[in-house]
Design a protein around this motif. Structure first.
Motif, PDB file in Angstrom:
ATOM      1  N   HIS A  59       0.556  -1.347  -0.025  1.00  0.00           N
ATOM      2  CA  HIS A  59      -0.024  -0.069   0.064  1.00  0.00           C
ATOM      3  C   HIS A  59       0.791   1.221   0.071  1.00  0.00           C
ATOM      4  CE1 HIS A  59      -2.839   3.176   1.814  1.00  0.00           C
ATOM      5  NE2 HIS A  59      -3.724   2.578   1.082  1.00  0.00           N
ATOM      6  N   GLN A  60       1.955   1.138   0.665  1.00  0.00           N
ATOM      7  CA  GLN A  60       2.852   2.401   0.917  1.00  0.00           C
ATOM      8  C   GLN A  60       3.655   2.714  -0.644  1.00  0.00           C
ATOM      9  OE1 GLN A  60       6.136   3.080   0.667  1.00  0.00           O
ATOM     10  NE2 GLN A  60       5.856   5.203   1.462  1.00  0.00           N
ATOM     11  N   HIS A  61       3.743   1.628  -1.139  1.00  0.00           N
ATOM     12  CA  HIS A  61       4.324   1.732  -2.467  1.00  0.00           C
ATOM     13  C   HIS A  61       3.461   2.282  -3.746  1.00  0.00           C
ATOM     14  CE1 HIS A  61       7.752   0.571  -5.313  1.00  0.00           C
ATOM     15  NE2 HIS A  61       7.037   0.800  -6.128  1.00  0.00           N
ATOM     16  N   LEU A  62       2.286   1.888  -3.496  1.00  0.00           N
ATOM     17  CA  LEU A  62       1.326   2.327  -4.418  1.00  0.00           C
ATOM     18  C   LEU A  62       0.733   3.853  -4.250  1.00  0.00           C
ATOM     19  CD1 LEU A  62      -1.190  -0.794  -4.368  1.00  0.00           C
ATOM     20  CD2 LEU A  62       0.520  -0.046  -6.624  1.00  0.00           C
ATOM     21  N   PHE A  63       0.743   4.042  -3.034  1.00  0.00           N
ATOM     22  CA  PHE A  63       0.145   5.734  -2.669  1.00  0.00           C
ATOM     23  C   PHE A  63       1.051   6.450  -2.153  1.00  0.00           C
ATOM     24  CE2 PHE A  63      -3.223   2.187  -2.688  1.00  0.00           C
ATOM     25  CZ  PHE A  63      -4.037   2.797  -3.885  1.00  0.00           C
ATOM     26  N   GLN A  64       2.421   6.164  -2.390  1.00  0.00           N
ATOM     27  CA  GLN A  64       3.650   7.065  -1.775  1.00  0.00           C
ATOM     28  C   GLN A  64       3.302   8.492  -2.475  1.00  0.00           C
ATOM     29  OE1 GLN A  64       7.584   6.213  -3.120  1.00  0.00           O
ATOM     30  NE2 GLN A  64       6.711   4.379  -4.115  1.00  0.00           N
ATOM     31  N   ASP A  65       2.675   8.629  -3.671  1.00  0.00           N
ATOM     32  CA  ASP A  65       2.738   9.882  -4.248  1.00  0.00           C
ATOM     33  C   ASP A  65       1.816  10.816  -3.800  1.00  0.00           C
ATOM     34  OD1 ASP A  65       5.218   8.951  -6.114  1.00  0.00           O
ATOM     35  OD2 ASP A  65       3.765   7.771  -6.896  1.00  0.00           O
ATOM     36  N   THR A  66       0.840  10.017  -3.140  1.00  0.00           N
ATOM     37  CA  THR A  66      -0.634  10.849  -3.121  1.00  0.00           C
ATOM     38  C   THR A  66      -0.766  11.138  -1.712  1.00  0.00           C
ATOM     39  OG1 THR A  66      -1.392   9.883  -5.249  1.00  0.00           O
ATOM     40  CG2 THR A  66      -2.910  10.933  -3.606  1.00  0.00           C
ATOM     41  N   PHE A  67      -0.639  10.058  -0.688  1.00  0.00           N
ATOM     42  CA  PHE A  67      -1.166  10.208   0.569  1.00  0.00           C
ATOM     43  C   PHE A  67       0.099  10.076   1.591  1.00  0.00           C
ATOM     44  CE2 PHE A  67      -4.712   7.935  -1.406  1.00  0.00           C
ATOM     45  CZ  PHE A  67      -5.499   8.941  -1.564  1.00  0.00           C
ATOM     46  N   GLU A  68      -0.026  11.034   2.828  1.00  0.00           N
ATOM     47  CA  GLU A  68       1.127  11.007   3.766  1.00  0.00           C
ATOM     48  C   GLU A  68       0.986   9.548   4.482  1.00  0.00           C
ATOM     49  OE1 GLU A  68       3.497  12.571   4.620  1.00  0.00           O
ATOM     50  OE2 GLU A  68       3.381  14.865   3.615  1.00  0.00           O
ATOM     51  N   TRP A  69      -0.329   9.160   4.371  1.00  0.00           N
ATOM     52  CA  TRP A  69      -0.688   8.074   5.433  1.00  0.00           C
ATOM     53  C   TRP A  69      -0.729   6.764   4.595  1.00  0.00           C
ATOM     54  CZ3 TRP A  69      -5.523   6.268   2.967  1.00  0.00           C
ATOM     55  CH2 TRP A  69      -6.046   7.290   2.478  1.00  0.00           C
ATOM     56  N   ALA A  70      -0.056   6.578   3.418  1.00  0.00           N
ATOM     57  CA  ALA A  70       0.172   5.641   2.495  1.00  0.00           C
ATOM     58  C   ALA A  70       0.921   4.431   3.444  1.00  0.00           C
ATOM     59  CB  ALA A  70       0.984   5.712   1.400  1.00  0.00           C
ATOM     60  N   GLY A  71       0.357   3.243   3.456  1.00  0.00           N
ATOM     61  CA  GLY A  71       1.249   2.238   4.353  1.00  0.00           C
ATOM     62  C   GLY A  71       0.391   2.038   5.786  1.00  0.00           C
ATOM     63  N   GLN A  72      -0.431   3.037   6.128  1.00  0.00           N
ATOM     64  CA  GLN A  72      -1.177   3.063   7.445  1.00  0.00           C
ATOM     65  C   GLN A  72      -2.513   2.280   7.264  1.00  0.00           C
ATOM     66  OE1 GLN A  72      -1.713   6.750   9.457  1.00  0.00           O
ATOM     67  NE2 GLN A  72       0.519   7.475   8.994  1.00  0.00           N
ATOM     68  N   THR A  73      -2.957   1.572   8.099  1.00  0.00           N
ATOM     69  CA  THR A  73      -4.301   0.744   7.960  1.00  0.00           C
ATOM     70  C   THR A  73      -5.242   1.745   8.822  1.00  0.00           C
ATOM     71  OG1 THR A  73      -4.078  -0.436  10.099  1.00  0.00           O
ATOM     72  CG2 THR A  73      -3.075  -1.224   8.078  1.00  0.00           C
ATOM     73  N   ARG A  74      -6.557   1.271   8.749  1.00  0.00           N
ATOM     74  CA  ARG A  74      -7.643   1.854   9.458  1.00  0.00           C
ATOM     75  C   ARG A  74      -7.267   1.655  10.922  1.00  0.00           C
ATOM     76  NH1 ARG A  74     -11.857  -1.018   9.639  1.00  0.00           N
ATOM     77  NH2 ARG A  74     -11.131  -3.067   8.646  1.00  0.00           N
ATOM     78  N   GLN A  75      -6.529   1.041  11.165  1.00  0.00           N
ATOM     79  CA  GLN A  75      -6.367   0.625  12.677  1.00  0.00           C
ATOM     80  C   GLN A  75      -5.630   1.933  13.322  1.00  0.00           C
ATOM     81  OE1 GLN A  75      -4.297  -3.218  13.461  1.00  0.00           O
ATOM     82  NE2 GLN A  75      -3.970  -2.665  15.791  1.00  0.00           N
ATOM     83  N   GLU A  76      -4.598   2.616  12.441  1.00  0.00           N
ATOM     84  CA  GLU A  76      -4.178   3.758  13.076  1.00  0.00           C
ATOM     85  C   GLU A  76      -5.008   5.115  13.404  1.00  0.00           C
ATOM     86  OE1 GLU A  76      -0.467   1.422  11.831  1.00  0.00           O
ATOM     87  OE2 GLU A  76      -2.301   1.782  10.912  1.00  0.00           O
ATOM     88  N   ALA A  77      -5.942   4.866  12.644  1.00  0.00           N
ATOM     89  CA  ALA A  77      -7.126   6.240  12.959  1.00  0.00           C
ATOM     90  C   ALA A  77      -8.186   5.635  13.503  1.00  0.00           C
ATOM     91  CB  ALA A  77      -7.416   6.721  11.360  1.00  0.00           C
ATOM     92  N   GLY A  78      -8.421   4.449  14.089  1.00  0.00           N
ATOM     93  CA  GLY A  78      -9.492   3.920  14.802  1.00  0.00           C
ATOM     94  C   GLY A  78     -10.663   3.939  13.795  1.00  0.00           C
ATOM     95  N   PHE A  79     -10.782   3.769  12.473  1.00  0.00           N
ATOM     96  CA  PHE A  79     -11.894   3.967  11.326  1.00  0.00           C
ATOM     97  C   PHE A  79     -12.398   2.609  11.370  1.00  0.00           C
ATOM     98  CE2 PHE A  79     -13.586   4.011   7.367  1.00  0.00           C
ATOM     99  CZ  PHE A  79     -14.564   5.096   7.478  1.00  0.00           C
ATOM    100  N   GLN A  80     -13.583   2.348  11.583  1.00  0.00           N
ATOM    101  CA  GLN A  80     -14.474   1.339  11.053  1.00  0.00           C
ATOM    102  C   GLN A  80     -15.214   1.239   9.900  1.00  0.00           C
ATOM    103  OE1 GLN A  80     -14.114  -1.799  12.853  1.00  0.00           O
ATOM    104  NE2 GLN A  80     -15.059  -2.689  11.239  1.00  0.00           N
TER     105      GLN A  80
END
Length: 445
Positions: A59-80
């Motif tokens: 995920h980090q490799h795919l979205f490194q150009d767009t999102f600061e949070w590339a490589g972070q899962t929903r777990q980091e933000a407590g998102f369900q």
């Protein structure tokens, strides 16, 4: 608003400063496709372990150009969150993904079991590969680890799994069919005993778009000597994941029955979902806290005279079996309880209901709603004959009330019918217990 989204613009926070959702979607697509090509060429995360660390890296490799949070899962933000399934021909069916607290744990369990199967090596035909690939794709997709980009992350991951197993999977051939196929696996309309039916579309999609790679290395990867089946089925960790998924998938149908027991009130139906999701987050504590109450609620549904039809009983039994699988020593399956005929209901409650229904029929006709009035009139006649309110008749009453409660002039009549309906249903419940010497008689439908 979740922590991945800019509260001012409503779009995902991004490195590009884009504040328009459509513009950001296109920019993300363009950048991730370039990175996807890099992964296909062998640049990026390497190795034969497909656990949480690996998927985060993809995920980090795919979205490194767009999102600061590339490589972070929903777990980091407590998102369900919850999402409606993309299933043609059905109403909006909710999809509940893995609890965010359990994302890494479940990805690691899947990666461990996949490695026990030698990452699907030794499967000699595309059909054989497709069967197991669909099984794992469905499980990884249900975890739904990321706030955005799950589809592309799984495509890259399973393209690599296929490559290591001697195959090539082309997700672009029938891309429009991928979402409905994977959503069908999550919704699981057919239940655990018929799991292959829910995975059929995904399995067929894999089979049609998987081809053997040429060369001795790929041939060696496909050789049957490489196969490592699971002799005892899923590992204990994955088996529990499957049991929890079945419980959650069985809940929406039971919610509808519970709402029917409560005569269109949803408090207990909503609480049911909350309790089941609590079990999904923490099985041992959740079953200990909610198991007894859920069993009692299920018993109430099973005994309710309105739900003796095969479909309702099957859905209730499915939920009971799913609950029992999680804690068999404390959870007993619930069997239908014999009921007495509806004709033994007190005549007064039936008469009161019929009178209130006729009054509302007249009001609906005066207000210019002949359709709901006619349906309610026919329902009232059926109830007067059988002294039973349920099935299509209950739905006709509900539709009429929904219409009438929006018209101030009919408010009193609607309230009277609602009260009479509850009285009749309460009388039905009072006689829905076993009576010695009587055979089980279901209501007419």
């Amino acid at each position: 608003m979740d922590k991945f989204t800019d509260p001012h613009t409503g779009v995902f926070t991004n490195k590009l400063g884009i504040t328009n959702a459509e513009e950001l979607e296109q920019a993300t697509k363009d950048a991730s496709l370039r990175r996807l090509q890099e992964l296909a060429a062998g640049y990026g995360p390497q190795g034969d372990t497909f656990n949480a660390q690996r998927l985060r890296a993809v995920h980090q490799h795919l979205f490194q150009d767009t999102f600061e949070w590339a490589g972070q899962t929903r777990q980091e933000a407590g998102f369900q969150g919850v999402k409606a399934a993309d299933l043609p021909g059905t109403t909006a069916v909710p999809m509940h993904f893995a609890p965010f607290e359990r994302i890494d744990e479940r990805l690691n369990a899947l990666g461990e079991q996949l490695k026990l199967e030698n990452n699907l090596k030794g499967l000699p035909t595309p059909d054989a590969f497709a069967e197991r690939a669909a099984y794992y794709f469905d499980h990884y997709n249900h975890v739904h680890a990321f706030r955005e980009g799950n589809g592309r992350t799984l495509q890259a991951t399973f393209a690599e799994i296929a490559y290591q197993a001697g195959y090539q999977v082309d997700f672009n051939r029938e891309y429009e069919k991928l979402n409905p196929a994977r959503d069908q696996g999550i919704v699981s309309l057919h239940g655990a005993p018929h799991r292959e039916r829910d995975l059929q579309a995904l399995r067929d999609l894999f089979a049609r778009n998987t081809t053997p790679l040429p060369g001795p290395e790929a041939e060696a990867a496909r050789h049957p000597s490489q196969v490592r089946p699971l002799p005892d089925g899923p590992t204990p960790a994955v088996r529990q994941i499957e049991e929890l998924r079945e419980l959650v998938a069985a809940t929406p149908a039971l919610q509808q029955l519970v709402a029917g027991v409560d005569y269109r009130r949803n408090q207990r139906a909503d609480a049911l979902l909350v309790q089941v999701l609590g079990i999904d987050r923490n099985p041992q504590a959740g079953v200990a806290q909610h198991g007894t109450g859920l069993r009692q609620l299920l018993q109430e549904v099973v005994q309710d005279k309105r739900f003796q039809d095969p479909v309702s009983q099957r859905e209730a039994a499915r939920f009971g079996a799913a609950l029992a699988a999680l804690h068999p020593e404390q959870t007993k399956s619930v069997a239908p309880t014999p009921t007495v005929p509806a004709t033994s209901q007190p005549q007064a409650t039936t008469a009161a209901f019929v009178q209130a229904a006729k009054q509302l029929v007249e009001g609906l006709e005066e207000q210019g709603y002949p359709g709901p009035a006619d349906s309610l009139s026919r329902a009232a006649k059926a109830v007067e004959k059988s002294a039973y309110l349920g099935g299509a008749n209950l739905q006709a009453v509900a539709d009429a009330l929904t219409r009438a409660e929006k018209i101030p002039a009919l408010a009193d009549d609607a309230a009277a019918l609602r009260s009479a309906g509850r009285g009749l249903q309460e009388a039905q419940r009072l006689v829905a217990s076993p009576t010695p010497g009587r055979e089980n008689e279901g209501p007419e439908r």
